[in-house]
Structures are given as C-alpha cells and as structure tokens.
Scaffold this motif. Sequence first.
Motif, PDB file in Angstrom:
ATOM      1  N   THR A  49      50.327  38.959  31.665  1.00 46.33           N
ATOM      2  CA  THR A  49      49.106  38.704  32.430  1.00 46.33           C
ATOM      3  C   THR A  49      48.387  37.529  31.797  1.00 46.33           C
ATOM      4  O   THR A  49      48.802  37.020  30.752  1.00 46.33           O
ATOM      5  CB  THR A  49      48.210  39.966  32.447  1.00 46.33           C
ATOM      6  N   THR A  52      42.725  39.522  30.368  1.00 46.27           N
ATOM      7  CA  THR A  52      42.876  40.972  30.501  1.00 46.27           C
ATOM      8  C   THR A  52      42.735  41.643  29.134  1.00 46.27           C
ATOM      9  O   THR A  52      41.869  42.511  28.926  1.00 46.27           O
ATOM     10  CB  THR A  52      44.259  41.320  31.112  1.00 46.27           C
ATOM     11  N   ALA A  98      41.796  40.353  39.423  1.00 48.07           N
ATOM     12  CA  ALA A  98      41.374  38.941  39.425  1.00 48.07           C
ATOM     13  C   ALA A  98      42.189  38.115  40.412  1.00 48.07           C
ATOM     14  O   ALA A  98      41.686  37.167  41.011  1.00 48.07           O
ATOM     15  CB  ALA A  98      41.486  38.348  38.025  1.00 48.07           C
ATOM     16  N   PHE A 103      37.159  32.492  40.549  1.00 47.84           N
ATOM     17  CA  PHE A 103      37.561  31.181  40.022  1.00 47.84           C
ATOM     18  C   PHE A 103      38.093  30.348  41.195  1.00 47.84           C
ATOM     19  O   PHE A 103      38.758  30.894  42.080  1.00 47.84           O
ATOM     20  CB  PHE A 103      38.647  31.424  38.962  1.00 47.84           C
ATOM     21  N   LYS A 155      41.499  30.960  42.792  1.00 50.50           N
ATOM     22  CA  LYS A 155      41.871  32.335  43.142  1.00 50.50           C
ATOM     23  C   LYS A 155      41.914  32.476  44.671  1.00 50.50           C
ATOM     24  O   LYS A 155      41.355  31.640  45.389  1.00 50.50           O
ATOM     25  CB  LYS A 155      40.844  33.309  42.548  1.00 50.50           C
TER      26      LYS A 155
END
Length: 367
Positions: free
Chosen positions: A85, A89, A159, A183, A186
């Motif tokens: 990840t 995280t 996310a 963000f 994203k």
Amino acid sequence: MDIDFANLQLQYQKYKADIDTNIQAVLNKSNYIMGEEVHELERALEGFTGAKHAITCSSGTDALLLAMMAMDIQPGDEIITTPFTFIATAESIALMKAKPVFVDIELDTFNIDANLIEASITDKTKAIMPVSLYGQPAELDTIQAIADKHNLKVIIDGAQSFGSTYNGKTDSNLGDISTTSFFPAKPLGCYGDGGAVFTNNDEYAKTIKMMRVHGQSKRYHHKYIGMGGRLDTIQAAVLLAKLPYYPQELADRQQVAQRYTDILSDSLQAPVIKLNRSSAWAQYTIRVSNRDVLQAKLKDNGIPTTVYYPIPLHLQECFRFLDYKYGSFPVSEEASKKVLSIPMNAFLNEKNVLLIVKSINTALYSR
Ligand SMILES: Cc1ncc(COP(=O)(O)O)c(C=O)c1O
C-alpha cells in the motif's frame, strides 16, 4: 501526441464553469475555513455513500489519524494491515505510536489476504485496517467477521476507492470507520489536499468533529489533544462542483477498464475484480515479468506508466524497527516487482485506449 495519465487538465476544462463559479462564491464570501460549502459537501457525501456521517478533513492521511484518535488507539496497540500500500496507511499507525502488523496480500486482488489475518492477532491487537487498493475493496465480510469474533475495530483505508462497492454498499459505508482521500489524482480529487472520514457511529462522528478542530468541544474549550485537520472551503467548493459528475466518471472509468481487460487479458495478467465488488479504478494495474522493458518501450511511445508500489512497506527503511525481512511477505514482494499501472481516467477515448493496448501488445510480443 503524449497520452495523459490522469487527465486533470481536460477534466477541469469540462467542469470549468461550475468549478469557477463555486470558487468565486467562496472568494466573494471569504469564508475560507469551515464555510457552508464544507457542510453542504458533507451532506452530499453522506447522500452519495450512504454513510450516516461524512466528516471532511485535510487529507487521506489525516483521515486515518482522526479515525484512530476517535477509537482511542494507544501507544503499543497493534493494528493489522497490508504491506502492499502507500506509506500513509502504516505511517499513520506509527504516528499514533501504535504498531503496524503486516499480513501478506492475495495474488489476484493485491488486497490483504483475509485468511492470514487471524494468525497475526495478539492480545494487543485493536483494529484491522484493510486498504481498497487501486479502487477495489478487500474481502470485507470475512474481515468484519474476524473483527467481531476478536472484538476488534475495522478501519477501511479507502483513499483510492471512493465510490467503489462491496455487496452493493459503498466501502465508505462499511467497517467501523472508513476514510478517503481527495488528493487531486484520486478518483474524486480536489485541487489540493483533502480527505474524509465516514462512520455510522454517532459517538465516533462526534469525536472526529472535535479532533479535527484541536479536540475542541466549544470555542477554546479543548476536551482532547486533536489536530488542525479541516478541509479548506475552496476545496469543498471544488468537490461540490465535481461530485454531480462523479457517477458518470465512475461509469466511464469502468468502461475504460473493461476495454483494457477485453483486449489485454489474452496476453497478460489483467486486474481481477471479485463478483461481489466494483472498483473505483483509481489505477488499472497489470502484472508483467519484464516490467522495466515494457515501461521503457511505452514511454518511447508517449504512454506514461507508474509503479504503485516498488517497495513493500515492510522493506522500507522507516519500518526497519519492525524487524521484518526480505521473504516475510512473498506475495507483496512479488507484486512490487511486477505491477505496472497504465493510464486510467474517465476521459480516455477509444482511440487512445486502442493505442495503449496496441503498444503494450507490440512491446510484449517483440521481445
Ligand atoms: C492507500 C492510501 N492511503 C492513504 C493515502 C493518503 O492520502 P493523502 O495523500 O490524501 O494524505 C493515500 C494517498 O495516496 C493512499 O493511496
């Protein structure tokens, strides 16, 4: 002509009128911090996700911190998560002075392998933090059942997966708390940093709202040690303009992914989306053994690609203190050597999709 990986400029041009109007309204009112747009966005996010509470905040990383603060995670507590990840995280867990405990991933979805979780539970374990990597939720039913059995909390790091579903529910509406990032690149991005925390738990929601404003219960009365974790009103205004278009964007991303898979799955390992789930397609990630060669050839053809992520977290220098070593999580290590994300956005037209798959196939077969 070079192909754009995320196409944020084209996206802005498409929604420019709405975005500019919304930003101008904030400038006219000068309500930059916790303006009404922030609250309006939170109600809209609740409507979209089905979660009872949406609490916006300053980033996806801060959303994870706020979730753990609300759960009163203490130094030394253990939180089980995936090593495959983005750093945030596990970094957020370590920032709480808690301990990230990694569990390897499934080969096909790249998400935490729920079957391996129970073996890592100790009397210090407080929560499980699955990540919906590349946009697809993990095996959430199994994870929730394990959590219930051992009296643990589930925090979903969503996310990359805003708008994805698991058994028909958005992943923002599952777990004890779920988070997302806005963000810019994203799936639903603002024009700076931003994030949100989602929960159906009234107590958590109340605490998170205080935590994001320095633990404040009322002005200058600080019940908790919190943080300055608010979403700017201008970012809320951008998201309010973009949200109505988002269902179409999700559908368009799905269509791009389907086209890629239809054509590529004969020649390489295409992404696997489980039947009970949908992906927000933050990334379309293929698995190839000659990644560097393919990446270089695609670059020569004007096709940008990215490796998410070249080093699994257990091998990162900052986590050396956790005492993992090479070989601790072989599936994650293998994935980090083979994954390659190709352009994915709602504005990739058929011509460019075909150009990308043709370039990939040519590169693969001209070895
Ligand atoms: C899985 C995951 N978790 C957390 C984050 C952190 O989000 P932000 O960059 O908004 O802090 C990201 C961002 O890339 C992410 O991909």
